[in-house]
Design an enzyme around this catalytic site. Structure first.
Site, PDB file in Angstrom:
ATOM      1  N   GLU A 153       0.824  -1.219   0.000  1.00 51.85           N
ATOM      2  CA  GLU A 153       0.000   0.000   0.000  1.00 51.85           C
ATOM      3  C   GLU A 153       0.854   1.262   0.000  1.00 51.85           C
ATOM      4  O   GLU A 153       1.476   1.586   1.019  1.00 51.85           O
ATOM      5  CB  GLU A 153      -0.896  -0.013   1.252  1.00 51.85           C
ATOM      6  CG  GLU A 153      -1.764   1.218   1.393  1.00 51.85           C
ATOM      7  CD  GLU A 153      -2.772   1.113   2.528  1.00 51.85           C
ATOM      8  OE1 GLU A 153      -2.546   0.342   3.481  1.00 51.85           O
ATOM      9  OE2 GLU A 153      -3.799   1.813   2.454  1.00 51.85           O
ATOM     10  N   GLU A 247     -12.241   1.103   4.793  1.00 46.80           N
ATOM     11  CA  GLU A 247     -11.259   1.500   5.807  1.00 46.80           C
ATOM     12  C   GLU A 247     -11.469   3.000   6.010  1.00 46.80           C
ATOM     13  O   GLU A 247     -10.847   3.833   5.335  1.00 46.80           O
ATOM     14  CB  GLU A 247      -9.826   1.191   5.351  1.00 46.80           C
ATOM     15  CG  GLU A 247      -8.842   1.427   6.495  1.00 46.80           C
ATOM     16  CD  GLU A 247      -7.395   1.412   6.063  1.00 46.80           C
ATOM     17  OE1 GLU A 247      -6.677   0.494   6.473  1.00 46.80           O
ATOM     18  OE2 GLU A 247      -6.976   2.319   5.309  1.00 46.80           O
TER      19      GLU A 247
END
Ligand code: LER
Ligand code: MN
Length: 270
Positions: A153, A247
């Site tokens: 990420e 998220e």
């Protein structure tokens, strides 16, 4: 594309972008009640709960496991793959491999976010990126044994100085021949860093393997100023069929945010 919502069991990340923090059985029930397809799990360590217990909860609520996070390795245990201390780097990789093996038994990939660390002091950017590439090779190999990828990420500039853009991540994967590594397009980080979020997804092409579906302010999509329409079009254009995972901050509260997020996901996928 499928929907996912985050369940955290990490007290140290209580103020983080995770929706449900209550005991796991209640989190699974809440995810199902709101109509999500799956959950993304954020645990303190790989031995927090058994694989069998998670499988039982998933089966009971007919939910998939979208991914497992590794951020507790940093926020709880202070581990980073680019720490100047080789002992810490070794412990960080061991933690990640254990999380890969835990998630892998659930058919879920693990995510590398904050445990990638930062460069600085005596450590050059090149040195940190080269340590990271070695770790990603090991992680990609470990994940392949479970037939899942490992997810890397890119984060915004306030969380790492290694790789902040999706296209940079794609180039890094290609230049280092990193196999079985996919990128996480977290729309919150991308809103800060990319000049055009949809174009960045197109430019990263086949490399995107997971999406954190957050609005500009990291709230549920529809509570900030991101327009999801061109982003979904870009994901479709690159053939993305993975998760849109919530998220996000539980604002104004977990239930309201879960409801707003799934409403938007259903609208954009309709
Ligand atoms: C993890 O997915 C993430 O996006 C990070 O911002 C957490 O620190
Ligand atoms: Mn994220």
């Amino acid at each position: 594309m499928k929907s996912a919502i985050t369940l955290s069991q990490v007290p140290e990340a209580a103020s983080g972008p995770f929706v449900f923090h209550q005991p796991l059985a209640e989190g699974f029930a809440a995810a199902k009640k709101h109509g999500y397809d799956s959950v993304e799990l954020f645990f303190p360590s790989p031995d927090f709960i058994t694989v069998a217990e998670v499988k039982t909860l998933a089966a009971k609520h007919d939910l998939g496991i979208a991914a497992v996070g590794t951020g507790a390795g940093m926020v709880k245990h202070g581990l980073s793959l680019t720490d100047p201390d080789p002992t810490i780097r070794e412990k960080a990789l061991a933690f990640i491999i254990q999380m890969i093996d835990f998630g892998g038994q659930l058919g879920a990939p693990a995510i590398l976010g904050s445990m990638q660390g930062k460069w600085g002091g005596n450590i050059s950017r090149n040195q940190a990126l080269s340590w990271l590439a070695v770790a990603l090779k090991a992680a990609g190999t470990a994940a392949a044994k479970h037939n899942v990828p490992f997810i890397y990420e890119p984060l915004n500039r306030y969380e790492t100085n290694l790789i902040n853009h999706l296209a940079e991540g794609a180039k890094y994967i290609e230049e280092n021949n990193l196999e079985n590594i996919v990128l996480l397009a977290d729309l919150f980080h991308m809103n800060i860093e990319e000049s055009d979020v949809a174009q960045a997804i197109i430019d990263a092409g086949k490399h995107t393997g997971h999406v954190h579906f957050a609005d500009s302010n990291r709230n549920a999509m529809g509570m900030g100023h991101t327009d999801p329409t061109p982003i979904i079009a870009a994901l479709k254009q690159v053939g993305y069929t993975g998760y849109l995972s919530a998220e996000i901050f539980p604002k104004p509260d977990a239930d309201a945010c879960a409801a707003q997020e799934i409403k938007t996901i259903k609208e954009v996928l309709a």
